[in-house]
Design a protein around this motif. Structure first.
Motif, PDB file in Angstrom:
ATOM      1  N   GLU A   6     -12.521 -41.117 -24.267  1.00 36.85           N
ATOM      2  CA  GLU A   6     -12.130 -41.237 -25.673  1.00 36.85           C
ATOM      3  C   GLU A   6     -12.844 -40.208 -26.535  1.00 36.85           C
ATOM      4  N   GLY A  42     -11.335 -36.704 -25.407  1.00 37.10           N
ATOM      5  CA  GLY A  42      -9.939 -36.623 -25.808  1.00 37.10           C
ATOM      6  C   GLY A  42      -9.760 -36.493 -27.302  1.00 37.10           C
ATOM      7  N   ASP A  43     -10.556 -37.226 -28.058  1.00 38.27           N
ATOM      8  CA  ASP A  43     -10.449 -37.150 -29.519  1.00 38.27           C
ATOM      9  C   ASP A  43     -10.874 -35.773 -30.030  1.00 38.27           C
ATOM     10  N   TYR A  96     -10.490 -32.881 -28.650  1.00 39.26           N
ATOM     11  CA  TYR A  96      -9.498 -31.835 -28.384  1.00 39.26           C
ATOM     12  C   TYR A  96      -8.067 -32.285 -28.682  1.00 39.26           C
ATOM     13  N   LYS A  97      -7.933 -33.408 -29.339  1.00 39.89           N
ATOM     14  CA  LYS A  97      -6.599 -33.942 -29.666  1.00 39.89           C
ATOM     15  C   LYS A  97      -5.793 -32.921 -30.458  1.00 39.89           C
ATOM     16  N   GLY A  98      -4.570 -32.700 -30.019  1.00 41.46           N
ATOM     17  CA  GLY A  98      -3.696 -31.765 -30.696  1.00 41.46           C
ATOM     18  C   GLY A  98      -3.891 -30.317 -30.296  1.00 41.46           C
ATOM     19  N   TRP A 112      -3.599 -33.180 -20.000  1.00 40.53           N
ATOM     20  CA  TRP A 112      -4.794 -33.336 -19.181  1.00 40.53           C
ATOM     21  C   TRP A 112      -4.429 -33.603 -17.726  1.00 40.53           C
ATOM     22  N   THR A 127      -6.939 -42.005 -21.755  1.00 40.10           N
ATOM     23  CA  THR A 127      -6.495 -40.669 -22.173  1.00 40.10           C
ATOM     24  C   THR A 127      -5.319 -40.772 -23.134  1.00 40.10           C
ATOM     25  N   ASP A 178      -5.437 -39.276 -27.024  1.00 37.12           N
ATOM     26  CA  ASP A 178      -4.551 -38.181 -27.445  1.00 37.12           C
ATOM     27  C   ASP A 178      -3.119 -38.557 -27.092  1.00 37.12           C
ATOM     28  N   ALA A 200      -0.599 -35.952 -25.580  1.00 35.42           N
ATOM     29  CA  ALA A 200      -0.932 -35.156 -24.392  1.00 35.42           C
ATOM     30  C   ALA A 200      -0.058 -35.535 -23.204  1.00 35.42           C
TER      31      ALA A 200
END
Length: 320
Positions: free
Chosen positions: A99, A102-103, A105-107, A112, A150, A154, A157
């Motif tokens: 979490e 993922g947060d 690099y979100k967007g 992944w 995951t 995001d 993703a």
């Protein structure tokens, strides 16, 4: 359809020709190791995002897409995870890691490789799953836990399960493809999203690519609503005739056969080369030629000049 490469921070920093070649030849540029669990979180209380941040921002600033690998890999499990004693603590640590990463690099990432190399090397003799720290602590449940975390971190993703030795002819490879399909179906049965399967594509000069099996594997995945990617393409040429010309001819033949099998039903989502140039490759260090001749695993040579199979990749991917 994107042609991608994986790059490493240490060579990115030291070699401008390496950076330039990544931009000149590839549409997708991704961190090879810098987003792996052990590199980002070597101890429970330390997080090291700086190398991954730099590579991701480099790709995006040059108009390239990028993606992440990987949250779970048996060979990037830090010692502090190995020492966890309870299933509850292991799940909490895994979810917290996914979490937070993922947060961050979100967007920015297209997707992944959520879990990597979870299939046993030989399912016929070992059972379906590789015996890892995560399997020991959480059982097979660690796979859906990772995918669900995951997806929460995001939601946009693409969620991929990635593994090796899915492209060759023989009973062991048949068994590995079947285990992969079983995992995908089990995730779907639990309403856990999985959107892609990654074939690593580490090709060996002494193995035959099963083009018919690849076509059927792709068709079956498509019927499940799951895409196919080639994620780590290179050539282990230790059993080929020595010399630049014959080694490159062997590589061209193997890559042609892989593409023929992967494209036989429909185009994959992407093809990603595991590196940029022969100047830097894990193959030379881990699986060197026994005759002492230099390995030639990648589509650019040590001088960053394109080989014939780079032209093959560009032609096949851009003709879609």
């Amino acid at each position: 359809m994107p042609l991608g490469c994986a790059i490493q921070a240490e060579f990115f920093d030291a070699d401008p020709a390496y950076r330039n070649a990544a931009v000149d030849y590839f549409d997708l540029i991704m961190p090879m190791n810098e987003l792996k669990f052990g590199q980002i979180r070597p101890t429970r209380d330390s997080w090291n995002f700086e190398p991954a941040d730099r590579l991701v921002e480099f790709a995006l600033s040059h108009g390239r897409s990028t993606r992440g690998t990987c949250h779970i890999w048996w060979n990037s499990t830090p010692d502090w995870v190995e020492r966890i004693e309870t299933a509850a603590e292991a799940e909490a640590a895994l979810v917290e890691h996914i979490e937070r990463v993922g947060d961050r690099y979100k967007g920015k990432l297209t997707g992944w490789d959520v879990v990597n190399e979870v299939i046993a090397h030989n399912p016929i003799s070992e059972g379906p799953l590789r015996r890892t720290a995560w399997l020991k602590k959480l059982g097979p449940q660690h796979i859906p836990i990772a995918f669900a975390a995951t997806a929460r971190a995001d939601p946009g993703a693409r969620l991929v399960i990635n593994d090796y030795d899915l492209e060759f002819t023989g009973p062991r490879y048949d068994a590995r493809r079947e285990v992969m399909l079983t995992i995908v179906r089990q995730l779907q049965d639990r309403n856990v999203a999985v959107t892609g399967v990654g074939i690593q594509g580490h090709l060996y000069a002494d193995r035959t690519i099963d083009k018919d099996a690849l076509e059927q594997f792709h068709r079956t995945l498509d019927g499940l609503g799951v895409g196919l990617l080639v994620t780590e393409l290179d050539v282990i040429d230790w059993e080929s005739v020595p010399g630049a010309e014959p080694q490159d001819a062997t590589a061209h033949r193997l890559v042609t056969d892989l593409l023929d099998g992967v494209f036989a039903f429909k185009a994959p989502e992407s093809v990603i080369v595991w590196g940029v140039s022969d100047r830097y490759s894990w193959v030379s260090d881990v699986l060197p030629r026994p005759d002492g001749h230099p390995s030639r695993p990648l589509p650019l040579d040590r001088d960053m000049a394109a080989k014939r199979w780079m032209a093959l990749l560009r032609q096949r991917l851009r003709s879609i």
